[in-house]
Design a protein around this motif. Structure first.
Motif, PDB file in Angstrom:
ATOM      1  N   LEU A 228       0.802  -1.221   0.000  1.00  8.58           N
ATOM      2  CA  LEU A 228       0.000   0.000   0.000  1.00  8.58           C
ATOM      3  C   LEU A 228       0.838   1.275   0.000  1.00  8.58           C
ATOM      4  O   LEU A 228       0.303   2.362  -0.244  1.00  8.58           O
ATOM      5  CB  LEU A 228      -0.947  -0.003   1.205  1.00  8.58           C
ATOM      6  CG  LEU A 228      -2.217  -0.823   0.986  1.00  8.58           C
ATOM      7  CD1 LEU A 228      -2.969  -1.037   2.281  1.00  8.58           C
ATOM      8  CD2 LEU A 228      -3.119  -0.155  -0.044  1.00  8.58           C
ATOM      9  N   TYR A 255       3.033   7.946   0.484  1.00 12.61           N
ATOM     10  CA  TYR A 255       1.583   7.861   0.321  1.00 12.61           C
ATOM     11  C   TYR A 255       1.272   8.151  -1.142  1.00 12.61           C
ATOM     12  O   TYR A 255       1.658   9.188  -1.677  1.00 12.61           O
ATOM     13  CB  TYR A 255       0.920   8.891   1.231  1.00 12.61           C
ATOM     14  CG  TYR A 255      -0.586   8.920   1.215  1.00 12.61           C
ATOM     15  CD1 TYR A 255      -1.324   8.175   2.121  1.00 12.61           C
ATOM     16  CD2 TYR A 255      -1.272   9.714   0.298  1.00 12.61           C
ATOM     17  CE1 TYR A 255      -2.710   8.217   2.118  1.00 12.61           C
ATOM     18  CE2 TYR A 255      -2.660   9.759   0.288  1.00 12.61           C
ATOM     19  CZ  TYR A 255      -3.371   9.015   1.202  1.00 12.61           C
ATOM     20  OH  TYR A 255      -4.748   9.052   1.191  1.00 12.61           O
ATOM     21  N   THR A 259      -2.801   4.298  -2.769  1.00 12.27           N
ATOM     22  CA  THR A 259      -3.173   4.270  -1.350  1.00 12.27           C
ATOM     23  C   THR A 259      -4.495   4.991  -1.146  1.00 12.27           C
ATOM     24  O   THR A 259      -5.398   4.502  -0.462  1.00 12.27           O
ATOM     25  CB  THR A 259      -2.095   4.942  -0.487  1.00 12.27           C
ATOM     26  OG1 THR A 259      -0.794   4.533  -0.896  1.00 12.27           O
ATOM     27  CG2 THR A 259      -2.285   4.613   0.985  1.00 12.27           C
TER      28      THR A 259
END
Length: 270
Positions: A228, A255, A259
């Protein structure tokens, strides 16, 4: 397939209302899907038959051993109780969500669940969510079920996301929500991807969930190991090939849009 007894309980609880029609649209399947799922489950059915035979042998032996007989009878009653609790809890989650949907959203979902892709997705969700092993994540599966018509997520990603929910712990999913709240806005306001700093996540989760630093650190590693987060900042895409545009060392991770898509898919939107 979707449990017939669960459908019976559902109909008894929701007789006569418009919500019954919508719920039936969610959990019903057509002949094509039934046939397809039966073909895919031949190997599983054989394994279940073997297990059933073994369970019969255990019960036969237990009849001749008084203590074992009580134990086996207790296990069967416990198993039935767990199944019923799982179904009732799932029904409660579905009722709560359906009662708060507007007509436009219902129509969009009904349209999706009338497609072959939508029915396959529904089967995968329901079969998983009705497994007592995932009771603590039932509400998350229901969120995914009601976000299924999102056109920004491909069918392959939807199925992948269900697998991710199955494999991730509830703690890791809670940590992921905290990461979303902290980093998602940065995805819009910065040129590069937001780098995840574990000490900041530890602070967030301690304030929100009272998690220990060790527990949060373990959950972040779990999320990273399942794919992720990424250490690739961007990808070079051309008509002939795709290559890593820039990546950093394995100790840093970011991130990403992937995600974000996963988190929004498992969050309650309505």
């Amino acid at each position: 397939m979707v449990h017939s007894s669960w459908l019976k309980v559902t109909k008894e609880r929701m007789v006569g209302g418009p919500n019954l029609l919508f719920l039936h649209a969610i959990v019903s399947t057509n002949n094509f899907v039934n046939e397809l799922m039966n073909k895919e489950n031949i190997r599983t059915n054989r394994l279940l038959a073997v297990k059933s035979g073994l369970w019969g042998a255990v019960k036969s032996f237990a009849k001749r051993v008084p203590l074992w007989g009580d134990l086996v009878e207790g296990l069967e009653k416990c198993q039935d109780s767990i199944k019923e609790q799982t179904r009732i809890q799932m029904l409660g989650h579905l009722e709560n969500r359906i009662n708060n949907l507007n007509d436009e959203f219902k129509n969009k979902l009904q349209e999706y669940f009338n497609t072959q892709e939508g029915q396959l997705f529904c089967i995968k969700i329901m079969e998983t969510a009705l497994n007592a092993e995932y009771m603590d994540k039932q509400e998350i599966f229901v969120n995914a079920l009601f976000n299924a018509s999102d056109r920004n997520v491909s069918e392959d990603e939807k199925l992948r996301f269900i697998d991710l929910i199955r494999h991730l712990s509830k703690v890791a999913l809670n940590v992921l929500y905290a990461i979303y709240e902290k980093y998602d806005k940065q995805l819009e306001s910065t040129i590069s991807l937001p780098q995840i700093i574990i000490r900041d996540v530890v602070t967030e989760t301690h304030q929100k969930f009272q998690y220990s630093p060790e527990l949060t650190d373990s959950a972040v590693r779990e999320l990273r190991n399942i794919g992720l987060f990424s250490n690739v900042l961007y990808w070079n895409k051309s008509s002939s090939r795709i290559s890593e545009g820039q990546y950093v060392n394995d100790t840093s991770f970011f991130y990403t849009l992937y995600t974000r898509r996963f988190i929004k898919f498992i969050k309650q939107i309505q």
